[in-house]
Design an enzyme around this catalytic site. Structure first.
Site, PDB file in Angstrom:
ATOM      1  N   GLY A  38       7.781  17.832  -9.471  1.00 53.14           N
ATOM      2  CA  GLY A  38       7.520  17.334  -8.127  1.00 53.14           C
ATOM      3  C   GLY A  38       6.442  16.272  -8.161  1.00 53.14           C
ATOM      4  CB  CYS A  39       5.756  13.353  -5.999  1.00 52.93           C
ATOM      5  SG  CYS A  39       5.849  14.089  -4.363  1.00 52.93           S
ATOM      6  CG  PHE A  40       1.966  16.235  -3.514  1.00 56.56           C
ATOM      7  CD1 PHE A  40       0.939  15.325  -3.302  1.00 56.56           C
ATOM      8  CD2 PHE A  40       2.894  16.420  -2.500  1.00 56.56           C
ATOM      9  CE1 PHE A  40       0.829  14.616  -2.117  1.00 56.56           C
ATOM     10  CE2 PHE A  40       2.798  15.719  -1.303  1.00 56.56           C
ATOM     11  CZ  PHE A  40       1.767  14.819  -1.110  1.00 56.56           C
TER      12      PHE A  40
END
Length: 336
Positions: A115-117
């Site tokens: 995931g990005c975060f």
């Protein structure tokens, strides 16, 4: 022989970016689905099993369904959804974390794109736990800033609407219930005992992300300063083309400001360590659509095909899939 690629969910933000990265290629065959049948399980099943590699750019439930449709044991899956990031049997697609992570991707048939975060958080925390600098039971907190492109097509349309609410012109904190979908992988991949406290903010710019983790120096497993941690990260990520570590005299950090969109358009990630001898802040700056999504997916693909994951902005002699954007040439072709 051309590699057959199917992108299940090619009309979403990540799917479109992956598709665009293959533009002009003559060494692959992209299997396309009729737009009217993109949710038809039978048509998706046919294309998935006809592919060599299928990218999943879908909601979690649809991604799980897609995997259940695989009957051809030669098909390899690269999943950009949240569905399989902490599942047994799935390689976690962050090759820079360790040789084992890279090898699992290279030999895997099922690969989950981070995931990005989570990418920013794990890039900072995993090395410190691996080096016994950050105790596994440390009560970690994290705050993060993201452009609105990471929230999907509907939110993008809302932000770009002429009659949007005034509140969209400022940063908006969300996931207030502490139930953000990236928390599970943030905890499991790093090995933290406690689930991190996580406060993400969506802001009024298109792409780019800044993830920060504050630490008390006296609660670390070893005596550290911002300078010593920069040296540690530099050694840990040595030789990795898509992880850069700021210098102790970095001009951006010295200015007192690190912008969320400062690396928009690059497929890598830059680490900063600021603060003082008592309180330290770790920060990861990157593009949520690059290292945080489609760039990471293509990087995993390069490794899966036996290519160097650092191939950038050109076609290699081996026909490897390319990472489109480079640190040295920030103004090269972008997908915006």
């Amino acid at each position: 022989m051309k590699t057959k690629i199917f992108i299940d969910g090619s009309e979403g933000t990540t799917g479109l970016r992956i598709y665009e990265r293959f533009h002009g290629r003559d060494d692959i065959e992209i299997l396309t689905i009729d737009s009217e049948k993109r949710k038809d399980p039978d048509e998706r099943k046919k294309l998935i099993n006809a592919s060599d590699i299928t990218f999943l750019c879908l909601p979690d439930a649809a991604a799980r369904e897609a995997v259940s449709l695989v009957e051809n044991d030669k098909v390899k899956i690269i999943d950009a959804s949240t569905a399989h990031r902490t599942e047994n049997g799935w390689a976690y697609g962050f090759p820079e974390l360790s040789a084992d992570h890279r090898e699992a991707i290279r030999n895997g048939k099922r690969i989950a794109v981070p995931g990005c975060f989570a990418t920013g958080f794990i890039s900072l925390v995993y090395p410190l736990i691996a080096g016994e600098i950050l105790p596994k039971d440390y009560p970690v907190s994290c705050f993060a800033l993201s452009g609105y492109s990471g929230a999907g097509k509907r939110v993008i349309a809302d932000y770009e609407s002429e009659d949007r609410p005034k509140t969209y012109s400022s940063g908006r904190e969300y996931a207030l219930s502490q139930q953000h979908k990236h928390l599970k992988e943030m905890q499991k991949i790093t090995g933290l005992v406690r689930t991190p406290l996580f406060s993400p903010i969506i802001d009024d710019y298109y792409s780019g992300m800044l993830v920060s983790v504050p630490l008390y120096a006296d609660m670390l497993g070893k005596k550290e300063t911002p300078e010593s941690l920069l040296e540690y990260y530099e050694k840990y990520y040595q030789g990795e083309p898509f992880i850069r570590v700021s210098a102790a005299d970095d001009e951006i950090a010295a200015s007192g400001f690190i912008a969320g969109n400062g690396l928009s358009g690059w497929d890598g990630l830059k680490i900063y360590v600021t603060g003082n001898e008592e309180r330290i802040v770790l920060s990861a700056q990157f593009d949520n659509l690059g290292k945080g999504a489609s760039g990471a997916a293509i990087q995993c693909l390069n490794i899966l095909l036996g290519c160097e994951d650092g191939v950038v902005d050109r076609l290699s002699d081996s026909g490897c899939f390319r990472i489109m954007l480079t640190w040295e040439s920030p103004d090269c072709e972008r997908f915006e």
